[in-house]
Design an enzyme around this catalytic site. Structure first.
Site, PDB file in Angstrom:
ATOM      1  N   LYS A  49     -11.572  19.538  -0.467  1.00 44.11           N
ATOM      2  CA  LYS A  49     -10.539  20.187  -1.289  1.00 44.11           C
ATOM      3  C   LYS A  49     -11.240  21.384  -1.923  1.00 44.11           C
ATOM      4  O   LYS A  49     -11.285  21.540  -3.139  1.00 44.11           O
ATOM      5  CB  LYS A  49     -10.009  19.177  -2.329  1.00 44.11           C
ATOM      6  CG  LYS A  49      -8.808  19.659  -3.114  1.00 44.11           C
ATOM      7  CD  LYS A  49      -7.563  19.878  -2.305  1.00 44.11           C
ATOM      8  CE  LYS A  49      -6.476  20.497  -3.168  1.00 44.11           C
ATOM      9  NZ  LYS A  49      -5.314  20.968  -2.377  1.00 44.11           N
ATOM     10  N   TYR A  86     -17.299   8.513  -6.574  1.00 42.45           N
ATOM     11  CA  TYR A  86     -17.594   7.148  -7.009  1.00 42.45           C
ATOM     12  C   TYR A  86     -19.067   6.986  -7.414  1.00 42.45           C
ATOM     13  O   TYR A  86     -19.629   5.904  -7.304  1.00 42.45           O
ATOM     14  CB  TYR A  86     -17.277   6.138  -5.897  1.00 42.45           C
ATOM     15  CG  TYR A  86     -15.810   6.057  -5.475  1.00 42.45           C
ATOM     16  CD1 TYR A  86     -14.820   6.828  -6.072  1.00 42.45           C
ATOM     17  CD2 TYR A  86     -15.427   5.186  -4.458  1.00 42.45           C
ATOM     18  CE1 TYR A  86     -13.499   6.753  -5.666  1.00 42.45           C
ATOM     19  CE2 TYR A  86     -14.096   5.098  -4.049  1.00 42.45           C
ATOM     20  CZ  TYR A  86     -13.138   5.891  -4.657  1.00 42.45           C
ATOM     21  OH  TYR A  86     -11.831   5.806  -4.239  1.00 42.45           O
ATOM     22  N   ASP A 122      -6.825   4.088   4.221  1.00 43.73           N
ATOM     23  CA  ASP A 122      -5.682   3.200   3.945  1.00 43.73           C
ATOM     24  C   ASP A 122      -4.413   3.752   4.591  1.00 43.73           C
ATOM     25  O   ASP A 122      -3.604   3.006   5.163  1.00 43.73           O
ATOM     26  CB  ASP A 122      -5.439   3.077   2.434  1.00 43.73           C
ATOM     27  CG  ASP A 122      -6.094   1.840   1.832  1.00 43.73           C
ATOM     28  OD1 ASP A 122      -7.196   1.501   2.298  1.00 43.73           O
ATOM     29  OD2 ASP A 122      -5.527   1.229   0.909  1.00 43.73           O
ATOM     30  N   ASP A 124      -4.986  17.343   1.300  1.00 45.51           N
ATOM     31  CA  ASP A 124      -3.525  17.185   1.251  1.00 45.51           C
ATOM     32  C   ASP A 124      -2.915  17.492   2.620  1.00 45.51           C
ATOM     33  O   ASP A 124      -2.043  16.766   3.117  1.00 45.51           O
ATOM     34  CB  ASP A 124      -2.906  18.054   0.144  1.00 45.51           C
ATOM     35  CG  ASP A 124      -3.528  19.439   0.020  1.00 45.51           C
ATOM     36  OD1 ASP A 124      -4.551  19.699   0.690  1.00 45.51           O
ATOM     37  OD2 ASP A 124      -2.997  20.265  -0.738  1.00 45.51           O
ATOM     38  N   ASP A 172     -11.568   7.035   1.303  1.00 48.35           N
ATOM     39  CA  ASP A 172     -10.962   5.777   0.865  1.00 48.35           C
ATOM     40  C   ASP A 172      -9.439   5.850   1.045  1.00 48.35           C
ATOM     41  O   ASP A 172      -8.800   4.981   1.659  1.00 48.35           O
ATOM     42  CB  ASP A 172     -11.329   5.574  -0.615  1.00 48.35           C
ATOM     43  CG  ASP A 172     -11.000   4.190  -1.128  1.00 48.35           C
ATOM     44  OD1 ASP A 172     -10.621   3.326  -0.328  1.00 48.35           O
ATOM     45  OD2 ASP A 172     -11.122   3.977  -2.354  1.00 48.35           O
TER      46      ASP A 172
END
Ligand code: ATP
Length: 342
Positions: free
Chosen positions: A179, A126, A240, A212, A236
């Site tokens: 990752k 971001y 959630d 993942d 982020d």
């Protein structure tokens, strides 16, 4: 002690409803002086900008910023997000986003589960670097580049912050999420900084997980989680997922911290403006109220923060819940129940 000076930015949709609830609770436990700013999508439609040019100078004099939500069907999401929330987070170098995932008694879930996602909040995916070009070549030929930024300093400060946090918790365990198999530059740098920094924290056990696999672990082995540190995008998404697993997005609290304390920090529920339920008085205020508890922690009153958290837990246990938690109580019912339990 002088009153805590708080800048309130209700923003859009249910942001105002849950922020009002949070302010009522804060007023019940602490001496606060609140100034409210009307910045958000309506402000944008009237003025062509999400907040005025001198907004950061205005906010700088406050002890903390208490934020509702931003997002509207009338203004594009990237304008509302970059124009308000990210402008404040980046402008005030609020580089640590702390998002506790708390499971409560009474919601048919294991209340012993309790972990914290520490999200890098200033760079990563971001960072806002990139552009769109070549549209002059005609339809179907445009090119967009969105670059991630990972600096060694940025990685180290968030990883060190997460180690310090893990150290304060009974389990003292930190999991790093990347990752780095697919993203061989930035995420390998992150992994190296994580390994190097871990040597300064021999009392904290560690492991590393690909994002993942971490999503699956949140669901299948949540009891193995304590503190989780991740990049801006990964943190982020994972937070959630965590709050949905705990019962509702409406429960989740968060703090955007400038740990250097050069600028005010900002406290907000994890959820967005929820236009589908806005104006009905049924939004769950507990994420916003929990964010107020994080605000009290940050301003040196964890005793008051703990009182608020205990009142939230008691309210849920006593069955006073909004619709997202299977109840039929209103935002105001839940807010008053929290205040009574304080
Ligand atoms: P935005 O564009 O502002 O992010 P959104 O609707 O895409 O809005 P959220 O606001 O996070 O995203 O909402 C996702 C879903 O969760 C919606 O169905 C919403 O009603 C629900 N939800 C979010 N927050 C709450 C809350 N506090 N109480 C009850 N339901 C909520």
């Amino acid at each position: 002690m002088p009153p805590l000076k708080i800048a309130a930015i209700p923003g859009d949709g249910i942001g105002g409803e849950v922020l009002e609830a949070g302010l009522r609770v804060l007023q019940a436990v602490a001496d606060i002086e609140v100034t409210t700013y009307p910045w958000g999508s309506d402000y944008y439609l009237a003025h062509g900008e999400m907040l005025p040019g001198d907004a950061l100078t205005t906010l700088q004099r406050f002890d903390a910023i208490y934020f509702g939500a931003v997002g509207s069907r009338e203004v594009a999401d990237h304008i509302t997000l970059w124009g308000l929330r990210l402008k404040i987070c980046q402008g005030f170098d609020q580089w640590a986003n702390v998002r506790p995932v708390k499971f409560y008694e009474g919601l048919n879930r294991d209340p012993s589960l309790d972990w914290i996602v520490v999200r890098e909040n200033s760079e990563g995916e971001y960072a806002g670097l990139g552009g769109r070009q070549l549209s002059a070549r005609g339809p179907g030929n445009e090119v967009a580049i969105q670059t991630s930024l990972f600096t060694e300093k940025g990685c180290e400060r968030i990883i060190r912050f997460a180690f310090e946090l893990a150290r304060t918790r009974p389990r003292k365990h930190l999991t790093s999420v990347t990752k780095s198999n697919a993203q061989q530059y930035a995420m390998v740098l992150w992994d190296e900084v994580f390994q190097r920094t871990s040597r300064d924290y021999p009392d904290v056990t560690t492991d590393s997980e690909l994002v993942d696999a971490m999503a699956a672990r949140f669901v299948l082995r949540p009891q193995t989680l304590d503190v989780v540190v991740a990049s801006n995008l990964h943190g982020d998404i994972l937070s959630d997922l965590g709050s949905a697993l705990a019962g509702s997005l409406g429960l989740a609290a968060s703090a955007n911290l400038n740990p250097d304390r050069v600028h005010p920090s900002m406290f907000e529920p994890v959820h967005g403006s929820a236009p589908d339920i806005a104006g009905q008085g049924i939004a769950n205020p507990l994420g916003a109220i929990g964010s107020g508890a994080l605000l009290l922690d940050h301003l040196g009153r964890p005793d008051l923060g703990n009182r608020v958290r205990a009142a939230i837990a008691a309210t849920i246990k006593d069955g006073i819940r909004t619709r997202d938690l299977g109840g039929s109580h209103s935002t105001v019912d839940v807010t008053l129940a929290v205040i009574v339990r304080l």
